[in-house]
Design a protein around this motif. Sequence first.
Motif, PDB file in Angstrom:
ATOM      1  N   ARG A 214       3.651   7.359 -11.186  1.00 45.48           N
ATOM      2  CA  ARG A 214       4.536   7.910 -12.214  1.00 45.48           C
ATOM      3  C   ARG A 214       5.603   8.824 -11.610  1.00 45.48           C
ATOM      4  O   ARG A 214       5.306   9.757 -10.869  1.00 45.48           O
ATOM      5  N   GLY A 215       6.842   8.510 -11.964  1.00 44.78           N
ATOM      6  CA  GLY A 215       7.976   9.294 -11.480  1.00 44.78           C
ATOM      7  C   GLY A 215       8.396   8.960 -10.061  1.00 44.78           C
ATOM      8  O   GLY A 215       9.393   9.507  -9.571  1.00 44.78           O
ATOM      9  N   LEU A 216       7.659   8.060  -9.395  1.00 48.43           N
ATOM     10  CA  LEU A 216       7.971   7.739  -8.007  1.00 48.43           C
ATOM     11  C   LEU A 216       8.344   6.279  -7.819  1.00 48.43           C
ATOM     12  O   LEU A 216       9.361   5.961  -7.216  1.00 48.43           O
ATOM     13  N   GLY A 217       7.511   5.356  -8.305  1.00 49.46           N
ATOM     14  CA  GLY A 217       7.802   3.937  -8.131  1.00 49.46           C
ATOM     15  C   GLY A 217       6.563   3.086  -8.186  1.00 49.46           C
ATOM     16  O   GLY A 217       5.651   3.373  -8.964  1.00 49.46           O
ATOM     17  N   TYR A 218       6.507   2.056  -7.329  1.00 46.53           N
ATOM     18  CA  TYR A 218       5.427   1.079  -7.386  1.00 46.53           C
ATOM     19  C   TYR A 218       4.851   0.818  -5.989  1.00 46.53           C
ATOM     20  O   TYR A 218       5.535   0.949  -4.981  1.00 46.53           O
ATOM     21  N   ALA A 219       3.575   0.418  -6.000  1.00 49.37           N
ATOM     22  CA  ALA A 219       2.919   0.027  -4.751  1.00 49.37           C
ATOM     23  C   ALA A 219       2.098  -1.229  -4.985  1.00 49.37           C
ATOM     24  O   ALA A 219       1.324  -1.315  -5.964  1.00 49.37           O
ATOM     25  N   LEU A 220       2.266  -2.223  -4.121  1.00 47.69           N
ATOM     26  CA  LEU A 220       1.481  -3.453  -4.176  1.00 47.69           C
ATOM     27  C   LEU A 220       0.179  -3.228  -3.418  1.00 47.69           C
ATOM     28  O   LEU A 220       0.192  -2.822  -2.246  1.00 47.69           O
ATOM     29  N   GLU A 221      -0.947  -3.511  -4.069  1.00 47.03           N
ATOM     30  CA  GLU A 221      -2.255  -3.232  -3.489  1.00 47.03           C
ATOM     31  C   GLU A 221      -3.241  -4.345  -3.826  1.00 47.03           C
ATOM     32  O   GLU A 221      -3.072  -5.066  -4.802  1.00 47.03           O
ATOM     33  N   VAL A 222      -4.258  -4.440  -2.998  1.00 48.52           N
ATOM     34  CA  VAL A 222      -5.401  -5.278  -3.353  1.00 48.52           C
ATOM     35  C   VAL A 222      -6.253  -4.482  -4.333  1.00 48.52           C
ATOM     36  O   VAL A 222      -6.620  -3.346  -4.069  1.00 48.52           O
TER      37      VAL A 222
ATOM     38  N   GLU B 237       0.816  -1.220   0.000  1.00 48.06           N
ATOM     39  CA  GLU B 237       0.000   0.000   0.000  1.00 48.06           C
ATOM     40  C   GLU B 237       0.848   1.268   0.000  1.00 48.06           C
ATOM     41  O   GLU B 237       0.304   2.365  -0.046  1.00 48.06           O
ATOM     42  N   ARG B 238       2.183   1.138   0.055  1.00 49.74           N
ATOM     43  CA  ARG B 238       3.050   2.310   0.015  1.00 49.74           C
ATOM     44  C   ARG B 238       3.929   2.244  -1.225  1.00 49.74           C
ATOM     45  O   ARG B 238       4.294   1.173  -1.702  1.00 49.74           O
ATOM     46  N   VAL B 239       4.302   3.405  -1.732  1.00 48.69           N
ATOM     47  CA  VAL B 239       5.112   3.467  -2.952  1.00 48.69           C
ATOM     48  C   VAL B 239       6.569   3.189  -2.620  1.00 48.69           C
ATOM     49  O   VAL B 239       7.129   3.742  -1.677  1.00 48.69           O
ATOM     50  N   VAL B 240       7.179   2.314  -3.423  1.00 45.65           N
ATOM     51  CA  VAL B 240       8.596   1.984  -3.308  1.00 45.65           C
ATOM     52  C   VAL B 240       9.275   2.433  -4.592  1.00 45.65           C
ATOM     53  O   VAL B 240       8.837   2.087  -5.691  1.00 45.65           O
ATOM     54  N   SER B 241      10.355   3.195  -4.486  1.00 48.14           N
ATOM     55  CA  SER B 241      11.009   3.731  -5.675  1.00 48.14           C
ATOM     56  C   SER B 241      11.767   2.645  -6.438  1.00 48.14           C
ATOM     57  O   SER B 241      12.204   1.645  -5.857  1.00 48.14           O
ATOM     58  N   LYS B 242      11.937   2.868  -7.728  1.00 47.14           N
ATOM     59  CA  LYS B 242      12.734   1.937  -8.542  1.00 47.14           C
ATOM     60  C   LYS B 242      14.163   1.869  -8.015  1.00 47.14           C
ATOM     61  O   LYS B 242      14.780   0.806  -7.997  1.00 47.14           O
ATOM     62  N   GLN B 243      14.699   3.021  -7.599  1.00 49.87           N
ATOM     63  CA  GLN B 243      16.067   3.050  -7.094  1.00 49.87           C
ATOM     64  C   GLN B 243      16.218   2.179  -5.855  1.00 49.87           C
ATOM     65  O   GLN B 243      17.188   1.442  -5.706  1.00 49.87           O
ATOM     66  N   HIS B 244      15.236   2.264  -4.958  1.00 50.35           N
ATOM     67  CA  HIS B 244      15.275   1.449  -3.740  1.00 50.35           C
ATOM     68  C   HIS B 244      15.268  -0.043  -4.096  1.00 50.35           C
ATOM     69  O   HIS B 244      16.025  -0.827  -3.520  1.00 50.35           O
TER      70      HIS B 244
END
Length: 221
Positions: free
Chosen positions: A212-220, A166-173
């Motif tokens: 967009r421009g931030l990363g990804y978030a896993l969600e239901v 549910e939180r955004v994780v950056s590609k860099q991380h």
Amino acid sequence: MRILIVEDNKTLADGLGRMLRDAGYVVDAVHDREGADAALAAGGFDLVVLDLSLPDGDGLEVLRGIRARGSPTAVLVLTARGALDERIRGLDHGADDYMTKPFEFPELEARIRAVLRRHAGARGGRLECGPLVFDLDARQALIDGVALDLTARELNVLQILIGRSERVVSKQHIAERLTAFDADLSENAVEQYVSRLRKRLEPHGLRIRTARGLGYALEVA
């Protein structure tokens, strides 16, 4: 998950590195305090396995530096200093666990899993998001009790995402936690891993949202 070994005995460090890589971790090793400080300044580690008797200083100073920076990195002290006052000093300085040499690798690996579970806030060694369960001990992802057939890299990406569901994780991380110092991973490669995971998860009501421009978030979904 990415681990830094700080150990002046290069033979021991190499052996630990091989065994931890075989267990699915990304591992770097340094052999003195200077190398440890430089590696930790660059960031990207989930856990440090720290010897205290380093050729250019006390490993406790490395530990103090980690905690002074407010870093969430877990630290497991692995040292020949086994006296009670030494163990107390290490834990009081912020170590998450303290283990003495000689040691058995299965116990070290179990302690590493336990420390990482606590830092991930996992319950019963599991991370969950909807029907998806990530078993940290078995390093296995399951949906409705059925294990997903994933590559080691895909599994690591999924662990990073479910650990912050549910939180955004950056590609860099993500990239930092998939590669050691001597390897390089492009953001395009991260995108490919995420794309493959999406195809596996979407039929089960899960999505990996792109911010967009931030990363990804896993969600239901």
